[in-house]
Design an enzyme around this catalytic site. Structure first.
Site, PDB file in Angstrom:
ATOM      1  N   GLY A   8       0.838  -1.207   0.000  1.00 13.27           N
ATOM      2  CA  GLY A   8       0.000   0.000   0.000  1.00 13.27           C
ATOM      3  C   GLY A   8       0.867   1.249   0.000  1.00 13.27           C
ATOM      4  O   GLY A   8       0.453   2.313   0.473  1.00 13.27           O
ATOM      5  N   GLY A  11      -0.370   4.749  -0.947  1.00 14.51           N
ATOM      6  CA  GLY A  11      -1.522   5.292  -0.230  1.00 14.51           C
ATOM      7  C   GLY A  11      -1.107   6.337   0.794  1.00 14.51           C
ATOM      8  O   GLY A  11       0.078   6.569   1.020  1.00 14.51           O
ATOM      9  N   THR A 105      -7.770  -1.564   8.366  1.00 11.09           N
ATOM     10  CA  THR A 105      -8.996  -1.780   9.143  1.00 11.09           C
ATOM     11  C   THR A 105     -10.067  -2.428   8.256  1.00 11.09           C
ATOM     12  O   THR A 105      -9.841  -2.659   7.072  1.00 11.09           O
ATOM     13  CB  THR A 105      -9.510  -0.451   9.737  1.00 11.09           C
ATOM     14  OG1 THR A 105      -9.740   0.462   8.652  1.00 11.09           O
ATOM     15  CG2 THR A 105      -8.519   0.145  10.700  1.00 11.09           C
ATOM     16  N   ALA A 130      -3.025  -3.786  14.548  1.00 13.34           N
ATOM     17  CA  ALA A 130      -3.622  -2.761  15.416  1.00 13.34           C
ATOM     18  C   ALA A 130      -4.536  -1.872  14.581  1.00 13.34           C
ATOM     19  O   ALA A 130      -4.154  -1.421  13.498  1.00 13.34           O
ATOM     20  CB  ALA A 130      -2.536  -1.911  16.073  1.00 13.34           C
ATOM     21  N   ASN A 132      -5.309   0.968  15.402  1.00 14.85           N
ATOM     22  CA  ASN A 132      -4.821   2.337  15.543  1.00 14.85           C
ATOM     23  C   ASN A 132      -3.411   2.291  16.120  1.00 14.85           C
ATOM     24  O   ASN A 132      -3.221   1.795  17.229  1.00 14.85           O
ATOM     25  CB  ASN A 132      -5.762   3.132  16.448  1.00 14.85           C
ATOM     26  CG  ASN A 132      -5.549   4.619  16.284  1.00 14.85           C
ATOM     27  OD1 ASN A 132      -4.414   5.071  16.182  1.00 14.85           O
ATOM     28  ND2 ASN A 132      -6.627   5.380  16.244  1.00 14.85           N
ATOM     29  N   PHE A 133      -2.438   2.784  15.377  1.00 16.54           N
ATOM     30  CA  PHE A 133      -1.052   2.735  15.835  1.00 16.54           C
ATOM     31  C   PHE A 133      -0.642   3.989  16.602  1.00 16.54           C
ATOM     32  O   PHE A 133       0.517   4.134  16.959  1.00 16.54           O
ATOM     33  CB  PHE A 133      -0.107   2.506  14.648  1.00 16.54           C
ATOM     34  CG  PHE A 133       0.041   1.051  14.299  1.00 16.54           C
ATOM     35  CD1 PHE A 133       0.871   0.230  15.053  1.00 16.54           C
ATOM     36  CD2 PHE A 133      -0.655   0.487  13.253  1.00 16.54           C
ATOM     37  CE1 PHE A 133       1.010  -1.118  14.760  1.00 16.54           C
ATOM     38  CE2 PHE A 133      -0.529  -0.859  12.943  1.00 16.54           C
ATOM     39  CZ  PHE A 133       0.309  -1.664  13.701  1.00 16.54           C
ATOM     40  N   HIS A 160     -13.735  10.971  10.851  1.00 14.96           N
ATOM     41  CA  HIS A 160     -12.618  10.691   9.952  1.00 14.96           C
ATOM     42  C   HIS A 160     -12.737  11.488   8.655  1.00 14.96           C
ATOM     43  O   HIS A 160     -13.797  12.015   8.335  1.00 14.96           O
ATOM     44  CB  HIS A 160     -12.549   9.197   9.623  1.00 14.96           C
ATOM     45  CG  HIS A 160     -11.885   8.390  10.718  1.00 14.96           C
ATOM     46  ND1 HIS A 160     -12.563   7.988  11.848  1.00 14.96           N
ATOM     47  CD2 HIS A 160     -10.614   7.943  10.850  1.00 14.96           C
ATOM     48  CE1 HIS A 160     -11.738   7.319  12.630  1.00 14.96           C
ATOM     49  NE2 HIS A 160     -10.549   7.280  12.060  1.00 14.96           N
ATOM     50  N   HIS A 161     -11.636  11.485   7.895  1.00 13.03           N
ATOM     51  CA  HIS A 161     -11.574  12.153   6.593  1.00 13.03           C
ATOM     52  C   HIS A 161     -12.590  11.551   5.614  1.00 13.03           C
ATOM     53  O   HIS A 161     -13.095  10.438   5.828  1.00 13.03           O
ATOM     54  CB  HIS A 161     -10.148  12.027   6.025  1.00 13.03           C
ATOM     55  CG  HIS A 161      -9.695  10.601   5.853  1.00 13.03           C
ATOM     56  ND1 HIS A 161      -9.913   9.897   4.709  1.00 13.03           N
ATOM     57  CD2 HIS A 161      -9.056   9.748   6.701  1.00 13.03           C
ATOM     58  CE1 HIS A 161      -9.430   8.681   4.832  1.00 13.03           C
ATOM     59  NE2 HIS A 161      -8.905   8.555   6.046  1.00 13.03           N
ATOM     60  N   LYS A 164     -12.457   7.727   3.796  1.00  9.95           N
ATOM     61  CA  LYS A 164     -12.418   6.470   4.562  1.00  9.95           C
ATOM     62  C   LYS A 164     -13.505   5.524   4.055  1.00  9.95           C
ATOM     63  O   LYS A 164     -14.660   5.903   3.907  1.00  9.95           O
ATOM     64  CB  LYS A 164     -12.598   6.752   6.054  1.00  9.95           C
ATOM     65  CG  LYS A 164     -12.444   5.512   6.903  1.00  9.95           C
ATOM     66  CD  LYS A 164     -12.215   5.836   8.356  1.00  9.95           C
ATOM     67  CE  LYS A 164     -12.111   4.577   9.189  1.00  9.95           C
ATOM     68  NZ  LYS A 164     -10.995   3.707   8.785  1.00  9.95           N
TER      69      LYS A 164
HETATM   70  P1  NAD Z   1      -5.382   4.732   0.799  1.00 11.62           P
HETATM   71  O1  NAD Z   1      -6.577   4.412  -0.039  1.00 11.62           O
HETATM   72  O2  NAD Z   1      -4.778   6.093   0.709  1.00 11.62           O
HETATM   73  O3  NAD Z   1      -4.206   3.675   0.479  1.00 11.62           O
HETATM   74  C1  NAD Z   1      -4.402   2.299   0.279  1.00 11.62           C
HETATM   75  C2  NAD Z   1      -3.404   1.863  -0.788  1.00 11.62           C
HETATM   76  O4  NAD Z   1      -3.389   0.433  -0.837  1.00 11.62           O
HETATM   77  C3  NAD Z   1      -3.772   2.357  -2.200  1.00 11.62           C
HETATM   78  O5  NAD Z   1      -2.699   3.108  -2.751  1.00 11.62           O
HETATM   79  C4  NAD Z   1      -4.030   1.074  -2.983  1.00 11.62           C
HETATM   80  O6  NAD Z   1      -3.637   1.156  -4.346  1.00 11.62           O
HETATM   81  C5  NAD Z   1      -3.163   0.086  -2.193  1.00 11.62           C
HETATM   82  N1  NAD Z   1      -3.480  -1.331  -2.400  1.00 11.62           N
HETATM   83  C6  NAD Z   1      -4.698  -1.894  -2.594  1.00 11.62           C
HETATM   84  N2  NAD Z   1      -4.563  -3.231  -2.765  1.00 11.62           N
HETATM   85  C7  NAD Z   1      -3.246  -3.507  -2.652  1.00 11.62           C
HETATM   86  C8  NAD Z   1      -2.496  -4.718  -2.701  1.00 11.62           C
HETATM   87  N3  NAD Z   1      -3.070  -5.914  -2.927  1.00 11.62           N
HETATM   88  N4  NAD Z   1      -1.155  -4.656  -2.520  1.00 11.62           N
HETATM   89  C9  NAD Z   1      -0.553  -3.470  -2.316  1.00 11.62           C
HETATM   90  N5  NAD Z   1      -1.224  -2.272  -2.260  1.00 11.62           N
HETATM   91  C10 NAD Z   1      -2.553  -2.313  -2.423  1.00 11.62           C
HETATM   92  O7  NAD Z   1      -5.793   4.379   2.298  1.00 11.62           O
HETATM   93  P2  NAD Z   1      -5.101   4.898   3.656  1.00 11.62           P
HETATM   94  O8  NAD Z   1      -5.766   6.146   4.133  1.00 11.62           O
HETATM   95  O9  NAD Z   1      -3.621   4.881   3.483  1.00 11.62           O
HETATM   96  O10 NAD Z   1      -5.540   3.749   4.665  1.00 11.62           O
HETATM   97  C11 NAD Z   1      -5.140   2.399   4.439  1.00 11.62           C
HETATM   98  C12 NAD Z   1      -5.721   1.520   5.556  1.00 11.62           C
HETATM   99  O11 NAD Z   1      -5.116   1.876   6.808  1.00 11.62           O
HETATM  100  C13 NAD Z   1      -7.231   1.686   5.769  1.00 11.62           C
HETATM  101  O12 NAD Z   1      -7.789   0.432   6.097  1.00 11.62           O
HETATM  102  C14 NAD Z   1      -7.318   2.631   6.952  1.00 11.62           C
HETATM  103  O13 NAD Z   1      -8.521   2.515   7.668  1.00 11.62           O
HETATM  104  C15 NAD Z   1      -6.143   2.136   7.753  1.00 11.62           C
HETATM  105  N6  NAD Z   1      -5.579   3.059   8.750  1.00 11.62           N
HETATM  106  C16 NAD Z   1      -5.078   2.481   9.856  1.00 11.62           C
HETATM  107  C17 NAD Z   1      -4.454   3.256  10.805  1.00 11.62           C
HETATM  108  C18 NAD Z   1      -3.849   2.572  12.016  1.00 11.62           C
HETATM  109  O14 NAD Z   1      -3.248   3.251  12.846  1.00 11.62           O
HETATM  110  N7  NAD Z   1      -3.997   1.253  12.140  1.00 11.62           N
HETATM  111  C19 NAD Z   1      -4.355   4.638  10.637  1.00 11.62           C
HETATM  112  C20 NAD Z   1      -4.880   5.211   9.486  1.00 11.62           C
HETATM  113  C21 NAD Z   1      -5.479   4.410   8.526  1.00 11.62           C
END
Ligand code: NAD
Length: 279
Positions: A8, A11, A105, A130, A132-133, A160-161, A164
């Site tokens: 990812g 992202g 998530t 997690a 939320n990190f 959230h933004h 999401k």
């Molecule tokens: P985002 O849409 O900006 O990024 C997700 C990325 O994953 C995209 O660029 C997409 O092309 C890529 N992707 C999709 N399938 C893939 C695959 N098979 N292999 C590799 N890459 C792939 O989303 P984001 O805002 O970066 O959030 C990502 C996730 O993290 C969401 O589930 C979000 O809820 C979660 N999140 C978790 C925390 C935490 O602390 N745990 C904090 C913020 C966001």
């Protein structure tokens, strides 16, 4: 040096993680995966997300999938994608002896059971997952857990933004689980709560989603927000509000880096940051 890959990588979170890993003296960004940026250099890709990478890590070429990863000697893979992709990426990690740190998530309790199966074996690599990190969010959930047996009335507002995809947030769901577990494990000292007084709902959904054990969650999605949550406890003549705000995705990086550094020595599946933080 710990050799790290990021799923990812193009992202919002993945780009921030790539930057944080490249900046850390003890971590080496050796691979990045994201189908939307395949074939491009990670330094250029994270630049679009407003992050920066300097040095040799900037030249890592983004791959479409984990094919050929073995050659990079990756030891830990970080996943911030979508639930459907995370399931596959984590299975790949388990099969290929790569420790996993997952922040994606939208994963269910069934998914958690599957992760337990994949990473629970003594010969399997380890996984930290997690919702939320952020360390502040971990403390918010711990505070909610402490309050839960003493004040019965509780509702959660998560904000959230506007990009999401899942609702409610993984953090809200995890907070609900912890409040409910804490109530079951402790003798409650609160007065019984009256039933929900609402007789007429004039706008569908106004009272939010409700968990099996009656905790209500309200989800707000707006541009300008990052990740925020309020846990509001209410009792006779008083309320107690616990609020956490992540204003920038860098707030998640100390927790992600902690997990990357510790996952190799933390056997099996670890849920949440708490045990890594010691509370
Ligand atoms: P985002 O849409 O900006 O990024 C997700 C990325 O994953 C995209 O660029 C997409 O092309 C890529 N992707 C999709 N399938 C893939 C695959 N098979 N292999 C590799 N890459 C792939 O989303 P984001 O805002 O970066 O959030 C990502 C996730 O993290 C969401 O589930 C979000 O809820 C979660 N999140 C978790 C925390 C935490 O602390 N745990 C904090 C913020 C966001």
């Amino acid at each position: 040096m710990i050799r790290v890959a990021v799923f990812g990588a193009a992202g919002r979170m993945g780009a921030t993680v790539c930057g944080a890993i490249a900046d850390a003296d003890d971590l080496d960004l050796v691979a990045a995966v994201d189908p939307v940026a395949a074939g491009r250099m990670i330094g250029d890709v994270v630049g679009i997300a407003g992050r920066s990478i300097v040095g040799p890590a900037a030249l890592v070429e983004v791959a479409a999938d984990a094919h050929g990863f073995e050659a990079t000697g990756v030891q830990v893979a970080v996943d911030f994608t979508v639930a459907s992709s995370a399931r596959q990426n984590l299975a790949w990690c388990a099969e290929n002896g790569v420790h996993a740190v997952c922040g994606t998530t939208g994963l269910s309790l069934d998914d958690r059971a599957e992760l337990q199966r994949l990473f629970g074996d003594a010969n399997a690599p380890n996984c930290v997952q997690a919702a939320n990190f952020s360390i502040g969010a971990a403390l918010m959930m711990r505070c909610a857990e402490i309050c839960a047996p003493y004040i019965e009335g509780v509702e959660i507002i998560e904000l959230h933004h506007d990009r999401k995809r899942d609702a409610p947030s993984g953090t809200a769901l995890e907070t609900v689980r912890r409040i409910e577990t804490s109530r079951r494990e402790h003798t409650t000292t609160h007065a019984s709560l009256a039933a929900d007084p609402t007789e007429q709902v004039m706008l569908v959904g106004t009272r939010g989603g409700v968990s099996e054990e009656g905790v209500r969650v309200h989800s707000v999605r707006l541009p300008g927000l990052v990740a925020h949550q309020e846990v509001i406890f209410g009792s006779l003549g008083e309320t107690l509000t616990i609020r956490h705000d992540s204003f920038d995705r860098v707030s998640f990086m100390p927790g992600v880096l902690l997990a990357v550094r510790r996952v190799g020595e933390t056997p099996g599946l670890t849920i949440g940051l708490e045990s890594l933080l010691g509370f």
